[in-house]
Design a protein around this motif. Structure first.
Motif, PDB file in Angstrom:
ATOM      1  N   ILE A   1       0.855  -1.189   0.000  1.00  0.00           N
ATOM      2  CA  ILE A   1       0.000   0.000   0.000  1.00  0.00           C
ATOM      3  C   ILE A   1       0.891   1.239   0.000  1.00  0.00           C
ATOM      4  O   ILE A   1       1.785   1.378   0.830  1.00  0.00           O
ATOM      5  N   ALA A   2       0.645   2.136  -0.948  1.00  0.00           N
ATOM      6  CA  ALA A   2       1.442   3.349  -1.082  1.00  0.00           C
ATOM      7  C   ALA A   2       0.690   4.534  -0.497  1.00  0.00           C
ATOM      8  O   ALA A   2      -0.483   4.767  -0.829  1.00  0.00           O
ATOM      9  N   LEU A   3       1.360   5.281   0.375  1.00  0.00           N
ATOM     10  CA  LEU A   3       0.802   6.513   0.927  1.00  0.00           C
ATOM     11  C   LEU A   3       1.444   7.683   0.204  1.00  0.00           C
ATOM     12  O   LEU A   3       2.665   7.841   0.220  1.00  0.00           O
ATOM     13  N   LEU A   4       0.628   8.506  -0.428  1.00  0.00           N
ATOM     14  CA  LEU A   4       1.103   9.602  -1.263  1.00  0.00           C
ATOM     15  C   LEU A   4       0.731  10.935  -0.630  1.00  0.00           C
ATOM     16  O   LEU A   4      -0.439  11.322  -0.620  1.00  0.00           O
ATOM     17  N   GLY A   5       1.688  11.631  -0.079  1.00  0.00           N
ATOM     18  CA  GLY A   5       1.415  12.948   0.470  1.00  0.00           C
ATOM     19  C   GLY A   5       1.073  13.929  -0.637  1.00  0.00           C
ATOM     20  O   GLY A   5       1.674  13.908  -1.710  1.00  0.00           O
ATOM     21  N   CYS A   6       0.111  14.794  -0.385  1.00  0.00           N
ATOM     22  CA  CYS A   6      -0.345  15.775  -1.379  1.00  0.00           C
ATOM     23  C   CYS A   6      -0.357  17.152  -0.722  1.00  0.00           C
ATOM     24  O   CYS A   6      -1.246  17.442   0.079  1.00  0.00           O
ATOM     25  N   HIS A   7       0.612  17.970  -1.075  1.00  0.00           N
ATOM     26  CA  HIS A   7       0.737  19.278  -0.437  1.00  0.00           C
ATOM     27  C   HIS A   7       0.346  20.371  -1.423  1.00  0.00           C
ATOM     28  O   HIS A   7       1.029  20.572  -2.446  1.00  0.00           O
ATOM     29  N   ALA A   8      -0.739  21.067  -1.146  1.00  0.00           N
ATOM     30  CA  ALA A   8      -1.223  22.156  -2.005  1.00  0.00           C
ATOM     31  C   ALA A   8      -1.364  21.643  -3.436  1.00  0.00           C
ATOM     32  O   ALA A   8      -2.115  20.701  -3.678  1.00  0.00           O
ATOM     33  N   PHE A   9      -0.648  22.249  -4.370  1.00  0.00           N
ATOM     34  CA  PHE A   9      -0.722  21.813  -5.772  1.00  0.00           C
ATOM     35  C   PHE A   9       0.593  22.177  -6.430  1.00  0.00           C
ATOM     36  O   PHE A   9       1.362  23.006  -5.926  1.00  0.00           O
ATOM     37  N   ALA A  10       0.870  21.534  -7.552  1.00  0.00           N
ATOM     38  CA  ALA A  10       2.101  21.803  -8.302  1.00  0.00           C
ATOM     39  C   ALA A  10       1.790  22.795  -9.420  1.00  0.00           C
ATOM     40  O   ALA A  10       1.763  23.998  -9.205  1.00  0.00           O
ATOM     41  N   ASP A  11       1.527  22.276 -10.610  1.00  0.00           N
ATOM     42  CA  ASP A  11       1.237  23.152 -11.758  1.00  0.00           C
ATOM     43  C   ASP A  11      -0.229  23.080 -12.177  1.00  0.00           C
ATOM     44  O   ASP A  11      -0.561  23.375 -13.326  1.00  0.00           O
TER      45      ASP A  11
END
Length: 341
Positions: free
Chosen positions: A274-284
């Protein structure tokens, strides 16, 4: 002018302050048309975690009309309708030089590093402004920034032919469900303990409401594997339940702001991959989100919880912190629309 200013944890005041003067070089003055209240605004009010100056005018989800330009600004013009990028990056660190401004070593946000949009006027760097269609509903334009956050989380997930579950139907979770309903080939599921809010998101997006129970999810997906999820609650209990219903080989885009520490067995992640993917704000994603606003106007309007004025902000914070909402987004409108005669 009137502004909602944060002095410290639990201390938000609507006050009359001097309006901004002529903007500095590279900056732009706006008449704020509308702004949205974000979950991070509530978190900062509750904890003071990101208070770096006091008082500061809150609000990083905003749209406005350009009224004055500082020296050297040629990317926008007086009269343009714009939305603001919420990220205040340095432009000099290794992450910024690599194009990952959302991971800037000294990243701050509008409403913290500089005054934000919970005011009748604002002054922002021109580099943060994106022009939008002048005919676009200001309430929709104010949702560009959270839409970009949701888009970033959705794009972090791997493409899968299975099912996807959005846990938490607040602003980012609900917008993620909306985006997934238009791009995801499999079944989109939503879960939230706020039943009214969950029902609204399901109605607008066509998603299926489920409990965080393996049997319930299996029944809703005809046993299609649950291989992707968006965690948008920031709840330790909800995240623990989510791990229990995911199929092996799953990925979780984690976009909620947590109020505690995780206590999990890492072998669960290893053995079930199981992969946990941090998502901080946004990129492009903000320019793409701006381009989507027109086609998404109808569902975005349908997801609005309430429209308020500046004076209503403190009471609205208390209401939202108490979980008393059945929509995604509370919009502050600086000028109430005139009803036709």
């Amino acid at each position: 002018m009137k502004a909602a200013r944060l002095y410290g944890p639990g201390d938000l005041r609507v006050e009359h302050i001097a309006p901004p003067g002529i903007p500095d070089a590279g900056w732009v003055k706006l008449r704020v048309d509308a702004a949205g209240i974000c979950g991070s605004d509530l978190h900062n009010f509750r904890t003071g975690q990101w208070i770096s100056r006091s008082p500061s005018t809150a609000g990083h989800e905003l749209t406005g009309t350009v009224t004055a330009l500082g020296e050297g600004v040629d990317t926008v013009a007086v009269g343009d309708r714009v939305v603001a990028d919420s990220r205040f990056w340095c432009g000099e660190c290794a992450q910024c030089r690599a194009g990952r401004r959302h991971l800037c070593a000294s990243l701050g946000f509008v409403g913290e590093v500089c005054d934000g949009g919970f005011a009748e006027q604002a002054v922002l760097p021109a580099r943060l402004l994106h022009v939008v269609d002048a005919a676009l509903d200001e309430r929709v334009a104010a949702m560009a920034e959270p839409l970009a956050v949701a888009l970033h989380a959705v794009r972090r997930l791997p493409k899968t032919a299975g099912s996807v579950l959005v846990v938490g139907c607040g602003p980012i979770g609900g917008l993620a469900a909306l985006l997934l309903s238009r791009s995801f080939a499999g079944t989109v599921l939503v879960a939230d303990r706020n039943q009214a809010r969950c029902a609204r998101v399901a109605r607008v997006t066509g998603a299926t409401i489920v409990d965080l129970d393996r049997d319930a999810i299996a029944a809703a997906t005809a046993n299609a594997p649950l291989l992707a999820a968006v965690e948008a609650t920031g709840s330790i209990a909800a995240f623990t339940q989510l791990l229990g219903v995911l199929d092996s080989g799953s990925a979780v885009a984690m976009v909620g702001i947590f109020h505690g520490r995780l206590d999990i067995d890492p072998n669960v992640l290893v053995e079930r991959e199981i992969a946990l993917l941090g998502c901080h704000a946004f990129a492009d994603e903000l320019p793409d989100a701006v381009r989507m606003l027109g086609e998404l106007s109808e569902p975005l309007l349908a997801l609005i919880d309430r429209e308020i004025g500046l004076d209503d902000i403190p009471a609205t914070y208390e209401r939202l912190l108490a979980g008393q909402s059945d929509g995604l987004k509370t919009i502050i409108r600086m000028r109430q629309p005139v009803e036709p005669a």
